[in-house]
Design an enzyme around this catalytic site. Structure first.
Site, short mmCIF file in Angstrom:
data_model
loop_
_atom_site.label_atom_id
_atom_site.label_comp_id
_atom_site.label_asym_id
_atom_site.label_seq_id
_atom_site.Cartn_x
_atom_site.Cartn_y
_atom_site.Cartn_z
N GLY A 70 36.12 36.32 41.22
CA GLY A 70 36.20 36.27 39.36
C GLY A 70 35.73 34.98 39.05
O GLY A 70 35.30 34.76 38.67
N SER A 185 38.46 40.66 39.21
CA SER A 185 38.11 40.34 41.19
C SER A 185 38.93 41.55 42.04
O SER A 185 40.62 41.62 42.02
CB SER A 185 39.00 39.64 41.73
OG SER A 185 38.74 38.48 43.16
N ALA A 186 38.26 41.95 43.26
CA ALA A 186 38.83 43.49 43.56
C ALA A 186 39.61 42.87 44.32
O ALA A 186 40.98 43.51 44.43
CB ALA A 186 38.01 44.00 44.82
N CYS A 306 41.96 28.17 45.69
CA CYS A 306 41.06 27.82 45.62
C CYS A 306 40.84 25.82 45.76
O CYS A 306 40.37 25.15 45.77
CB CYS A 306 40.12 28.08 45.02
SG CYS A 306 40.30 27.22 42.51
#
Length: 359
Positions: A70, A185-186, A306
């Site tokens: 992402g 995003s996976a 993050c």
């Protein structure tokens, strides 16, 4: 007893179908860009995955660009579509958007966390065309922004709207329209880490951030991470998951409100993701809460994953006007495989944390 993992907004557990697809693709020896038989076999898997993902989110295969996740998808949209345009970003956007758009004008949110549409209209009026970046769902509070209304304002003023749909995809109905691009995003869907996508409105052609060897129609260089992409396509949420998770989330909030009148739930008044709650305990730092719960076998977070190791006041909650209390909230985000006793286990651990603080 195994730990209770309630940090799905950082990453969902890998779904069985995604794991099977990933393992099968690991056995493919070819590079999707090679023209021999092994390369063509890999290419078929890649393009089948592209078609599945594009269709799921209301786009065309040729308008889907695979990325590493992402963050890269958002960066590609911001840097690849902003030439000649001002950039406007929501005040509660993910750090990857805020950093890719440094120097951009900030759009305020209302106290419930939703975009201030009047401020967006004022920012667009009488100005050069803009690229507006707005998340579909906030990663900390789960608050859903009014994307359709924002898109209508953007397009009335000749602006493009890029939507960070990373948290929304798979949890609430999510399609490309009415936006001009969406980031995916996976691993937020229960797929593998390492794959994401930017889905574009037909006719948009972003300048590449990574030039490479011309892969992805020249829009993103580098050999595609085929196993992760195959798992991405196979990570399909079950329709009943949202209803089940919302019931568990609501039970957690109700039980905490009953035992702790001082507790607050930022964003609760707005439409939200079914799996997410922000729980604020005034006067107790989020970092302290996260560590204490982890020691009790319950995994939650504070802010974006993050930013781990840098827990402080949440810029999201600060933008919602919570002042010093912005440093006192944790995020509980329920994964697709949340056990039925999750509310009981979480509330027991949280209540013990609160009792120690009061002692």
């Amino acid at each position: 007893m195994p730990a209770l993992d309630l940090d799905a907004n950082a990453t969902e557990p890998l779904r069985p179908a995604a794991r099977a697809a990933l393992l099968a693709a690991l056995d493919l020896p070819g590079n999707p860009s090679s023209v021999h038989a092994a390369g063509r076999a890999a290419r078929r898997v890649l393009e089948d995955a592209r078609a599945v993902i594009a269709a799921r989110f209301g786009g065309r295969p040729q308008d889907l660009v695979f990325t590493s996740g992402g963050t890269e998808a958002n960066t590609l949209a911001i840097r690849g579509l902003s030439a000649g345009r001002r950039i406007l970003v929501g005040a509660t956007e993910h750090p990857c958007v805020l950093r890719a758009a440094e120097g951009a004008a900030t759009l305020p949110v209302l106290p419930d966390g939703t975009l201030n549409l009047a401020a967006l209209e004022a920012a667009l009026a009488g100005q050069p065309p803009a690229l507006v970046c707005l998340m579909a769902a906030n990663n900390e509070t789960g608050v859903l922004h009014p994307i359709e209304a924002a898109a209508a304002l953007c397009h009335a003023h000749g602006a493009l709207l890029h939507v960070d749909a990373v948290q929304a995809a798979g949890r609430v109905p999510t399609i490309l329209a009415p936006a001009d691009s969406i980031a995916l995003s996976a691993h937020k869907l229960g797929g593998p880490k390492g794959a994401g996508a930017l889905l574009l409105r037909p006719g948009l052609d972003p300048a590449p951030v990574i030039a490479g060897g011309g892969q992805e129609r020249g829009r993103r260089g580098g050999t595609e991470p085929l196993p992760a992409i195959a798992g991405f396509a196979a990570a399909t949420p079950e329709p009943a998951e949202a209803t089940r998770l919302a019931a568990i989330r609501d039970e957690i909030e109700a039980r905490i409100a009953a035992i702790a009148p001082e507790a607050r739930f930022p964003g609760r008044e707005a439409p939200r993701l079914p799996n997410t709650t922000s729980i604020l305990l005034p006067g107790l730092a989020a970092e302290t809460q996260v560590i204490a719960l982890d020691l009790a076998g319950v995994r939650v977070s504070a802010g974006a994953a993050c930013s781990s190791g840098k827990v402080g006041a949440s810029h999201v909650l600060a933008a919602m006007g919570l002042g010093a209390d912005a440093a006192c909230a944790i995020r509980v985000s329920l994964p697709w495989n949340t056990p039925e006793d999750a509310a009981e286990r979480f509330v027991r651990a949280w209540a013990a944390l609160r009792a120690r603080r009061a002692a």
